[in-house]
Design a protein around this motif. Structure first.
Motif, PDB file in Angstrom:
ATOM      1  N   ASP A 197      36.940 -49.047 -20.671  1.00 23.21           N
ATOM      2  CA  ASP A 197      36.514 -50.049 -21.657  1.00 23.21           C
ATOM      3  C   ASP A 197      37.327 -51.338 -21.552  1.00 23.21           C
ATOM      4  N   THR A 198      38.610 -51.210 -21.237  1.00 21.34           N
ATOM      5  CA  THR A 198      39.453 -52.390 -21.077  1.00 21.34           C
ATOM      6  C   THR A 198      39.010 -53.201 -19.868  1.00 21.34           C
ATOM      7  N   LEU A 226      37.640 -57.025 -20.022  1.00 15.18           N
ATOM      8  CA  LEU A 226      38.375 -58.106 -19.356  1.00 15.18           C
ATOM      9  C   LEU A 226      37.708 -58.620 -18.082  1.00 15.18           C
ATOM     10  N   PHE A 227      37.043 -57.732 -17.351  1.00 18.38           N
ATOM     11  CA  PHE A 227      36.538 -58.118 -16.034  1.00 18.38           C
ATOM     12  C   PHE A 227      35.032 -57.926 -15.862  1.00 18.38           C
ATOM     13  N   VAL A 254      34.797 -47.344 -13.014  1.00 21.62           N
ATOM     14  CA  VAL A 254      36.232 -47.563 -12.838  1.00 21.62           C
ATOM     15  C   VAL A 254      36.855 -46.269 -12.314  1.00 21.62           C
ATOM     16  N   LYS A 255      37.683 -46.389 -11.254  1.00 26.91           N
ATOM     17  CA  LYS A 255      38.285 -45.222 -10.606  1.00 26.91           C
ATOM     18  C   LYS A 255      39.801 -45.263 -10.769  1.00 26.91           C
ATOM     19  N   ILE A 272      48.468 -56.018 -22.550  1.00 28.09           N
ATOM     20  CA  ILE A 272      47.739 -54.883 -23.123  1.00 28.09           C
ATOM     21  C   ILE A 272      48.748 -53.951 -23.798  1.00 28.09           C
ATOM     22  N   GLU A 273      48.492 -53.598 -25.027  1.00 27.75           N
ATOM     23  CA  GLU A 273      49.371 -52.664 -25.758  1.00 27.75           C
ATOM     24  C   GLU A 273      48.942 -51.234 -25.431  1.00 27.75           C
ATOM     25  N   LEU A 274      49.917 -50.425 -25.049  1.00 25.60           N
ATOM     26  CA  LEU A 274      49.662 -49.046 -24.658  1.00 25.60           C
ATOM     27  C   LEU A 274      49.969 -48.090 -25.800  1.00 25.60           C
TER      28      LEU A 274
END
Length: 102
Positions: free
Chosen positions: A45-46, A50-51, A58-59, A99-101
């Motif tokens: 989702d991030t 963003l992209f 996404v892998k 990005i907050e983890l």
């Protein structure tokens, strides 16, 4: 919460062929890697937000022995296309640093 920039000693992005981009997260130590490499904040989702990547494509390639997480996502347009702004994708990682983890 910790940010990517705080828990990684290096983050880099690069093209992975004309249709893919790879981001490498080099975590500072084993503890940071174990705690944050599988964070939902680094999920599809991030990368979609963003992209513009399809989150289902996404892998993830964790390299436990090096404390590195490689993430690859498809480009929205082929490398060298008319709307290309970063042909080698060397600047794409910057969007991820804050990005907050979890």
């Amino acid at each position: 919460m910790a940010t990517v920039n705080e828990v990684c000693r290096l983050v880099r992005s690069k093209n992975a062929g004309p249709y893919w981009v790879t981001v490498d997260f080099f975590f500072k130590d084993a503890e940071s890697y174990a705690r944050y490499a599988r964070s939902p904040a680094l999920g599809g989702d991030t990368f979609a937000r963003l992209f513009g990547a399809d989150p289902a494509l996404v892998k993830y390639f964790p390299v436990d022995s090096l404390h590195v997480l490689k993430v690859s996502y498809p480009r929205t347009s082929p490398q060298g296309g008319e709307v290309e702004r970063d042909m080698h994708c060397g600047q794409q990682y910057v969007r991820l640093l804050d990005i907050e983890l979890d």
